[in-house]
Design a protein around this motif. Structure first.
Motif, PDB file in Angstrom:
ATOM      1  N   UNK A 173      62.118  23.846  72.769  1.00  0.00           N
ATOM      2  CA  UNK A 173      61.736  24.708  73.866  1.00  0.00           C
ATOM      3  C   UNK A 173      62.548  25.996  73.756  1.00  0.00           C
ATOM      4  N   UNK A 174      61.867  27.107  73.738  1.00  0.00           N
ATOM      5  CA  UNK A 174      62.493  28.410  73.580  1.00  0.00           C
ATOM      6  C   UNK A 174      62.419  29.182  74.894  1.00  0.00           C
ATOM      7  N   UNK A 175      63.492  29.885  75.212  1.00  0.00           N
ATOM      8  CA  UNK A 175      63.510  30.702  76.426  1.00  0.00           C
ATOM      9  C   UNK A 175      62.608  31.915  76.250  1.00  0.00           C
ATOM     10  N   UNK A 176      61.915  32.302  77.296  1.00  0.00           N
ATOM     11  CA  UNK A 176      61.055  33.482  77.289  1.00  0.00           C
ATOM     12  C   UNK A 176      61.701  34.551  78.179  1.00  0.00           C
ATOM     13  N   UNK A 177      62.315  35.546  77.570  1.00  0.00           N
ATOM     14  CA  UNK A 177      63.013  36.585  78.321  1.00  0.00           C
ATOM     15  C   UNK A 177      62.032  37.648  78.813  1.00  0.00           C
ATOM     16  N   UNK A 178      62.301  38.144  80.006  1.00  0.00           N
ATOM     17  CA  UNK A 178      61.519  39.254  80.556  1.00  0.00           C
ATOM     18  C   UNK A 178      62.493  40.266  81.153  1.00  0.00           C
ATOM     19  N   UNK A 179      62.068  41.500  81.203  1.00  0.00           N
ATOM     20  CA  UNK A 179      62.919  42.555  81.764  1.00  0.00           C
ATOM     21  C   UNK A 179      63.070  42.315  83.256  1.00  0.00           C
ATOM     22  N   UNK A 180      64.302  42.183  83.722  1.00  0.00           N
ATOM     23  CA  UNK A 180      64.568  41.837  85.115  1.00  0.00           C
ATOM     24  C   UNK A 180      64.682  43.068  86.011  1.00  0.00           C
ATOM     25  N   UNK A 181      65.154  44.176  85.470  1.00  0.00           N
ATOM     26  CA  UNK A 181      65.333  45.409  86.231  1.00  0.00           C
ATOM     27  C   UNK A 181      64.696  46.530  85.420  1.00  0.00           C
TER      28      UNK A 181
ATOM     29  N   UNK B 105      68.849  47.931  81.241  1.00  0.00           N
ATOM     30  CA  UNK B 105      68.598  46.982  80.158  1.00  0.00           C
ATOM     31  C   UNK B 105      69.160  45.615  80.542  1.00  0.00           C
ATOM     32  N   UNK B 106      68.368  44.891  81.343  1.00  0.00           N
ATOM     33  CA  UNK B 106      68.718  43.545  81.798  1.00  0.00           C
ATOM     34  C   UNK B 106      67.490  42.667  81.618  1.00  0.00           C
ATOM     35  N   UNK B 107      67.669  41.563  80.898  1.00  0.00           N
ATOM     36  CA  UNK B 107      66.588  40.607  80.680  1.00  0.00           C
ATOM     37  C   UNK B 107      67.042  39.248  81.180  1.00  0.00           C
ATOM     38  N   UNK B 108      66.109  38.457  81.700  1.00  0.00           N
ATOM     39  CA  UNK B 108      66.475  37.125  82.180  1.00  0.00           C
ATOM     40  C   UNK B 108      65.439  36.100  81.737  1.00  0.00           C
ATOM     41  N   UNK B 109      65.886  34.860  81.724  1.00  0.00           N
ATOM     42  CA  UNK B 109      65.025  33.718  81.413  1.00  0.00           C
ATOM     43  C   UNK B 109      65.659  32.498  82.050  1.00  0.00           C
ATOM     44  N   UNK B 110      64.840  31.499  82.330  1.00  0.00           N
ATOM     45  CA  UNK B 110      65.388  30.259  82.889  1.00  0.00           C
ATOM     46  C   UNK B 110      64.518  29.079  82.493  1.00  0.00           C
ATOM     47  N   UNK B 111      65.105  27.909  82.629  1.00  0.00           N
ATOM     48  CA  UNK B 111      64.343  26.678  82.518  1.00  0.00           C
ATOM     49  C   UNK B 111      64.578  25.933  83.828  1.00  0.00           C
ATOM     50  N   UNK B 112      64.379  24.651  83.877  1.00  0.00           N
ATOM     51  CA  UNK B 112      64.513  23.912  85.133  1.00  0.00           C
ATOM     52  C   UNK B 112      65.939  23.862  85.672  1.00  0.00           C
TER      53      UNK B 112
ATOM     54  N   UNK C   4      68.914  25.916  84.136  1.00  0.00           N
ATOM     55  CA  UNK C   4      69.844  26.974  83.766  1.00  0.00           C
ATOM     56  C   UNK C   4      69.176  28.343  83.773  1.00  0.00           C
ATOM     57  N   UNK C   5      69.974  29.352  84.079  1.00  0.00           N
ATOM     58  CA  UNK C   5      69.530  30.737  84.060  1.00  0.00           C
ATOM     59  C   UNK C   5      70.322  31.478  82.983  1.00  0.00           C
ATOM     60  N   UNK C   6      69.629  32.316  82.213  1.00  0.00           N
ATOM     61  CA  UNK C   6      70.260  33.104  81.148  1.00  0.00           C
ATOM     62  C   UNK C   6      69.964  34.578  81.379  1.00  0.00           C
ATOM     63  N   UNK C   7      70.947  35.423  81.083  1.00  0.00           N
ATOM     64  CA  UNK C   7      70.783  36.868  81.239  1.00  0.00           C
ATOM     65  C   UNK C   7      71.356  37.554  80.004  1.00  0.00           C
ATOM     66  N   UNK C   8      70.648  38.571  79.538  1.00  0.00           N
ATOM     67  CA  UNK C   8      71.137  39.432  78.456  1.00  0.00           C
ATOM     68  C   UNK C   8      71.175  40.853  79.004  1.00  0.00           C
ATOM     69  N   UNK C   9      72.313  41.510  78.867  1.00  0.00           N
ATOM     70  CA  UNK C   9      72.456  42.898  79.308  1.00  0.00           C
ATOM     71  C   UNK C   9      72.938  43.733  78.122  1.00  0.00           C
ATOM     72  N   UNK C  10      72.613  45.021  78.160  1.00  0.00           N
ATOM     73  CA  UNK C  10      73.140  45.918  77.142  1.00  0.00           C
ATOM     74  C   UNK C  10      74.289  46.702  77.756  1.00  0.00           C
ATOM     75  N   UNK C  11      75.434  46.704  77.058  1.00  0.00           N
ATOM     76  CA  UNK C  11      76.601  47.449  77.521  1.00  0.00           C
ATOM     77  C   UNK C  11      76.933  48.552  76.533  1.00  0.00           C
TER      78      UNK C  11
ATOM     79  N   UNK D 132      68.934  34.364  70.278  1.00  0.00           N
ATOM     80  CA  UNK D 132      69.208  33.164  69.481  1.00  0.00           C
ATOM     81  C   UNK D 132      70.407  32.417  70.066  1.00  0.00           C
ATOM     82  N   UNK D 133      71.445  33.144  70.449  1.00  0.00           N
ATOM     83  CA  UNK D 133      72.631  32.522  71.034  1.00  0.00           C
ATOM     84  C   UNK D 133      72.293  31.814  72.347  1.00  0.00           C
ATOM     85  N   UNK D 134      71.449  32.419  73.167  1.00  0.00           N
ATOM     86  CA  UNK D 134      71.042  31.789  74.427  1.00  0.00           C
ATOM     87  C   UNK D 134      70.266  30.502  74.161  1.00  0.00           C
ATOM     88  N   UNK D 135      69.355  30.538  73.202  1.00  0.00           N
ATOM     89  CA  UNK D 135      68.579  29.343  72.876  1.00  0.00           C
ATOM     90  C   UNK D 135      69.466  28.243  72.308  1.00  0.00           C
ATOM     91  N   UNK D 136      70.459  28.606  71.516  1.00  0.00           N
ATOM     92  CA  UNK D 136      71.409  27.620  70.993  1.00  0.00           C
ATOM     93  C   UNK D 136      72.225  27.010  72.129  1.00  0.00           C
TER      94      UNK D 136
END
Length: 84
Positions: free
Chosen positions: A1-9, A13-20, A22-29, A71-75
Motif C-alpha cells: 500500500x502506497x501513500x497518495x500525497x496531495x497538496x495540503x496548502x 509547499x506542503x503535501x499530506x497523506x494518511x492511511x487509517x 497515521x498521517x504523513x506530511x512533506x514540506x519544502x524548507x 519513498x522515506x514516508x512509504x518505508x
C-alpha cells in the motif's frame, strides 16, 4: 500500500497523506523566502492520527527531492504497520 500525497496548502509547499492510523506530511524548507525556514530540502514527518502527539521527523530529512521524501514516508509506513 502506497501513500497518495496531495497538496495540503495552495500557496505553500506542503503535501499530506494518511492511511487509517497515521498521517504523513512533506514540506519544502529553504533558508530564506516564503514558507518554512531551515536547511534546503524536503522534510518528511509522521504522527499517529488518533493521538494528541506532535509530528516525528523521518530520519534523513531534509531530502534533495520530493520523490526521496515520498519513498522515506512509504518505508516508515511499512515499518509502522508491520506485524510484531
Amino acid at each position: 500500500m502506497s501513500l497518495q500525497f496531495h497538496r495540503a496548502v495552495e500557496d505553500m509547499e506542503i503535501w499530506s497523506a494518511s492511511n487509517d492510523d497515521f498521517s504523513f506530511v512533506i514540506t519544502y524548507e529553504s533558508p530564506a523566502g516564503p514558507g518554512f525556514h531551515g536547511r534546503p530540502g524536503y522534510v518528511a514527518s509522521w504522527r499517529p492520527l488518533y493521538q494528541s502527539r506532535g509530528a516525528i521527523k523521518i530520519g534523513g530529512s531534509p531530502f534533495k527531492t520530493f520523490a526521496e521524501a515520498e519513498v522515506a514516508c512509504n518505508a516508515m509506513l511499512k515499518h509502522l504497520t508491520k506485524p510484531d
